[in-house]
Design a protein around this motif. Structure first.
Motif, mmCIF file in Angstrom:
data_model
loop_
_atom_site.group_PDB
_atom_site.id
_atom_site.type_symbol
_atom_site.label_atom_id
_atom_site.label_comp_id
_atom_site.label_asym_id
_atom_site.label_seq_id
_atom_site.Cartn_x
_atom_site.Cartn_y
_atom_site.Cartn_z
ATOM 1 N N PRO A 6 -22.114 65.791 42.728
ATOM 2 C CA PRO A 6 -20.730 65.335 42.779
ATOM 3 C C PRO A 6 -19.928 65.884 41.600
ATOM 4 O O PRO A 6 -20.432 65.986 40.489
ATOM 5 C CB PRO A 6 -20.861 63.811 42.665
ATOM 6 N N PHE A 25 -17.755 68.873 36.486
ATOM 7 C CA PHE A 25 -19.016 68.139 36.604
ATOM 8 C C PHE A 25 -19.334 67.546 35.235
ATOM 9 O O PHE A 25 -20.086 68.123 34.470
ATOM 10 C CB PHE A 25 -20.163 69.079 36.986
ATOM 11 N N GLY A 26 -18.738 66.450 34.924
ATOM 12 C CA GLY A 26 -19.075 65.797 33.654
ATOM 13 C C GLY A 26 -18.998 66.691 32.437
ATOM 14 O O GLY A 26 -19.857 66.642 31.569
ATOM 15 N N GLY A 27 -17.972 67.523 32.327
ATOM 16 C CA GLY A 27 -17.797 68.348 31.139
ATOM 17 C C GLY A 27 -17.999 69.826 31.389
ATOM 18 O O GLY A 27 -17.765 70.650 30.515
ATOM 19 N N VAL A 28 -18.475 70.186 32.560
ATOM 20 C CA VAL A 28 -18.647 71.589 32.909
ATOM 21 C C VAL A 28 -17.741 71.874 34.101
ATOM 22 O O VAL A 28 -17.713 71.096 35.041
ATOM 23 C CB VAL A 28 -20.124 71.841 33.315
ATOM 24 N N ARG A 29 -17.010 72.981 34.049
ATOM 25 C CA ARG A 29 -16.067 73.253 35.137
ATOM 26 C C ARG A 29 -16.404 74.546 35.832
ATOM 27 O O ARG A 29 -16.809 75.520 35.200
ATOM 28 C CB ARG A 29 -14.651 73.381 34.572
ATOM 29 N N ARG A 30 -16.189 74.536 37.154
ATOM 30 C CA ARG A 30 -16.424 75.754 37.900
ATOM 31 C C ARG A 30 -15.477 75.835 39.050
ATOM 32 O O ARG A 30 -15.023 74.829 39.582
ATOM 33 C CB ARG A 30 -17.860 75.786 38.412
#
Lengths: 113, 351, 368
Positions: A6, A25-30
């Protein structure tokens, strides 16, 4: 095939007609492709992402409801254990062990806090 | 000055280069110029400046520790640092894990033809900065240049020499049942920071490499706990899992970890989830693992936490006499699993 | 992380374990058909913790494991070509073919790249017009929409140097094959949560009623798996055999319509071989005729490449749940993660690898 996790939609965009977006995603982006959820998704929503594609919008209402049921069950199990421990203590004259919990804790006199 | 209007064009090399040429590795004028313009100003010290074939360094009676490491990371620069930081910290930390006080380094470079000199400058700046911070001197070195395509920009080897302090000898076979297993900080930052800028996996994050000097932490453990420190290891390639497996095998003991005690930062965990990687196997560059006598575990954690690079130190498990040579993890659910060595690199999974 | 970490709560997990133990009056045998679920179960030691109430048999839920040897050999052949950039998901790289694996092809000079998304492979094709980019399209129904979109986009954007080597399989036919086997012991199923996110669960209703087995659509985190198992055990205890949905936060009854639509436009149902099991009719997806220009099997001549499975590898029996990995004579001896004989020892979702890595300690819990 399964690895879907998620993430929260933080940006919407288009790449030559293809609905895309940025997911956190909780601090990581894509960057991910939102083509399959384009009609139902907006910034701030959560989606399940698999190999760079959103395959569903997370139903937050359902999630909250069912998680509450789980938590309630968790509390009930806790009460069960305490009751069992109390029963066990009453039924013998000599101090004895309360039924051990699966995690290895247990025994009379252990405070649960 | 006369101007030539015809005749052969002078073949002598021009003075200013923006990229490394093959000539820079030939040992002639270009090499000397590179040394003068870029290496000596940053590392200059009496040993290096003498420019002999080797360096004479003073050591007092006793034993010294030698350690070597070659750095081939790609890309050369990544969030939180570059290969230069790794080259100094990596060898300094290895010396420290042996219980030695790091003192001198050599640095051997293989440069790829076409490497931008500006990038080389940034890497050398990093090495200078790291060396100063670690209190070590680069006393001798070497530079070679290879054809374009034969090196990933730059490879560097550093070999370090450190001085042993009497009696302090942590070693891989030193673990004993009853020992506590500690880590000095959260896991998997370096590996994921590099992954974030690798083609094919790119993602945005605040994750930065944890490359740092760990020698002060070792010094403090040594000074305050001495022989109660049984094993020290910096957990680099292969992550925490590989380091623990090596130690368990060398010492002939079993290691048990508690899942919920292993520190992994939120964004790192998220990145691992996204790619299907297990943080236990991801590389670190600034995490030490310590096996200490159970009785001093609390003190050891406090000592580590007194340093910025040890602020999140934690006790993550212990040593047992069972399942010798194996590392076991107790899961949140109450089950157990074996944390094995991987055959090779961990592969991102989609399932 | 939201909607992830909460589902790993150890206290709630233990409560669910207790609940399952309290609900079961005898030991039940369940199967999950999803590599991701197998991974969680073995990684968390769930089968160990539930040993008394439930035996979990790990079904053929790892698409990497069930990709036929022949298809792997075709991939290796393509990857070795100097004009090809061969792209794949990470898990495929160490799967052994008849002679070697993609890693070895890479070390011999093959241009092999791991990608995160099939769209990355299309981008690679656009950036390398002088090369042929082939993407190894492996997966269940979960991945089909992504692979379909890659082919669709390639056509839309006029990218002609892109093609896919397809090895898609679908879950329901595999479940039928397992249920039809005379020695079948499976009494209930956990259905794959992300496959059903795409497909919905209507395909499972007829299976539940015809074979009288509960089927619970389940997620992937420890609490999801435990809740799914509990729901299945409850049904078994109550004599019910229905399709239920545990993974409500992601799965709807009809699934993702737009995704199914594009999959139908690009792919068609075909017979597929499952490594270790054999051909299961109408159990796979192949590219439709109109997309033949993107079909690597048509673009490159791969027909001549045939392969037979090594006799020693008992992958088929493991994938069907007939034996546990450690009951295979080769397990841990001639077949290890370092030198695997078959795919289930290579892929991190493969039952054999999972047991070798995680489960060596506690065989008893595995029902062995």
């Amino acid at each position: 095939m399964c690895l879907g996790i998620p993430g929260r939609i933080v940006q919407l965009s288009h790449e030559a007609g293809l609905p895309m977006g940025v997911v956190d995603f909780g601090g990581v982006r894509r960057e991910v492709c939102l083509a399959y959820v384009a009609d139902e998704i907006d910034v701030g929503d959560y989606a399940i992402i698999h190999v760079g594609f959103a395959i569903s919008k997370v139903d937050e209402e359902e999630a909250r409801r069912t998680y509450a049921v789980l938590r309630e069950m968790g509390e009930l199990e806790e009460l069960e254990w305490i009751r069992e421990a109390a029963d066990a203590a009453e039924s013998v004259d000599v101090p004895s062990q309360a039924p051990p919990r699966p995690d290895g804790t247990g025994g009379l006199g252990e405070a649960r806090g | 000055m006369t101007t030539l209007t015809s005749g052969p064009v002078c073949p002598a090399p021009r003075g200013v280069y923006d990229r490394i040429q093959l000539g820079h590795g030939s040992g002639g004028k270009m090499s000397a110029q590179l040394l003068r313009d870029h290496f000596l100003p940053r590392f200059g010290n009496p040993h290096l400046d003498a420019l002999g074939d080797g360096a004479v360094v003073p050591v007092s009676g006793g034993e010294v520790v030698l350690s070597t490491d070659t750095f081939v990371v790609h890309p050369l620069e990544f969030p939180g640092g570059n290969i230069g930081h790794l080259a100094v910290h990596g060898t300094v930390n290895d010396l420290a894990m042996m219980g030695a006080t790091p003192r001198f380094l050599s640095a051997g470079f293989v440069l790829e033809e076409g490497l931008p000199i500006e990038q080389l400058a940034r890497i050398l700046d990093a090495m200078q900065e790291a060396a100063a911070d670690c209190g070590v001197h680069v006393v001798t070195g070497d530079t070679k240049v290879v054809d374009r395509g034969k090196a990933d920009g730059l490879f560097v080897n550093t070999t370090g020499l450190g001085l042993l302090v009497d009696g302090f000898r942590p070693q891989p076979k030193g673990a004993r049942p009853g020992d506590a297993v500690l880590v000095s900080g959260p896991l998997a930052r370096h590996g994921m920071a590099v992954m974030a800028v690798r083609e094919g996996f790119a993602f945005e994050s605040e994750i930065t490499s944890d490359t740092v000097n760990l020698a002060p932490l070792v010094g403090a453990l040594r000074d305050e706990l001495g022989a109660s420190v049984h094993v020290l290891r910096d957990a680099t390639r292969g992550g925490l899992a590989s380091a623990l497996n090596e130690i368990a095998a060398a010492s002939g003991v079993g290691v048990e970890l508690q899942d919920h005690r292993i520190p992994v930062p939120g964004p790192v965990e998220a990145a691992c989830e996204m790619l299907g990687l297990d943080p236990l196997y991801v590389a670190n560059e600034g995490v030490l693992v310590a096996f200490v006598d159970g009785a001093v575990a609390r003190d050891a954690v406090q000592i580590l936490r007194s340093f910025p690079q040890g602020a999140e130190a934690a006790e993550i498990g212990g040593v047992v006499a069972d399942h010798r040579g194996m590392v076991i993890l107790r899961t949140g659910v109450g089950g157990t699993r074996v944390v094995d060595m991987l055959p090779g690199d961990q592969l991102p999974r989609i399932c | 992380m939201k909607y992830l970490a909460e589902y790993r709560d150890p206290a709630l997990a233990r409560a669910l374990v207790d609940r399952i133990g309290g609900t079961a009056t005898r030991r039940w045998t369940l199967m999950e058909v999803c590599g991701g679920q197998t991974h969680t179960i073995v990684k968390q030691g769930i089968n160990e913790v539930l040993a008394e109430a439930v035996e979990m048999i790990h079904g053929p839920g790892c698409p990497v494991c069930v990709t036929p040897l022949e298809q792997i050999d075709r991939a290796l052949h393509l990857a070795a070509r100097p004009d090809v950039i061969f792209t794949s998901f990470g898990d495929m790289l160490r799967v052994p073919g008849s002679e070697c694996d993609l890693f070895q092809v890479k070390s011999r000079g093959g241009n092999v790249r791991i990608v995160y998304s099939p769209l990355d492979a299309v981008d690679l094709a656009r950036d390398n017009p002088d090369k042929e980019v082939v993407f190894f399209a492996v997966g269940f129904e979960t991945t089909a929409p992504a692979n379909a979109m890659a082919v669709w986009r390639a056509r839309e954007l006029g990218v002609t140097n892109f093609s896919v080597l397809v090895s898609h399989v679908t879950v329901p036919p595999a479940m039928v094959a397992i249920l039809e086997a005379p020695d079948n012991r499976v009494q209930g199923f956990l259905a794959a949560g992300h496959v059903c996110t795409v497909m919905g669960w209507t395909e499972y209703d007829p299976l539940a009623s015809r074979y009288r087995v509960p089927i619970v659509v389940t997620g992937f985190e420890p609490l999801d798996i435990l809740e799914g198992i509990w729901m299945a055990v409850k049904q078994l205890e109550e004599g019910r055999h229905e399709v239920e949905n545990q993974y409500v936060r992601s799965v709807r009854r009809d699934g993702n319509r737009p995704a199914q639509e594009l999959v139908r436009r690009v792919f068609q149902v075909v017979d597929r071989g499952w490594r270790g099991i054999g051909v299961i009719p109408e159990s796979g997806l192949g590219l439709r005729e109109e997309f033949r220009a993107f079909d690597a099997e048509r673009k490159f001549e791969l027909d001549a490449i045939r392969a037979d499975e090594p006799a020693e590898c008992m992958a088929g029996d493991v994938l069907r749940g007939r034996i546990k990995p450690f009951q295979c004579p080769a397990f841990g001896v001639t077949c290890t993660p370092e030198s695997p004989l078959g795919a289930p020892m290579v892929s991190s979702e493969g039952a054999c690898a999972a047991y070798h890595r995680f489960g060596r300690l506690n065989r008893a819990a595995a029902g062995g």
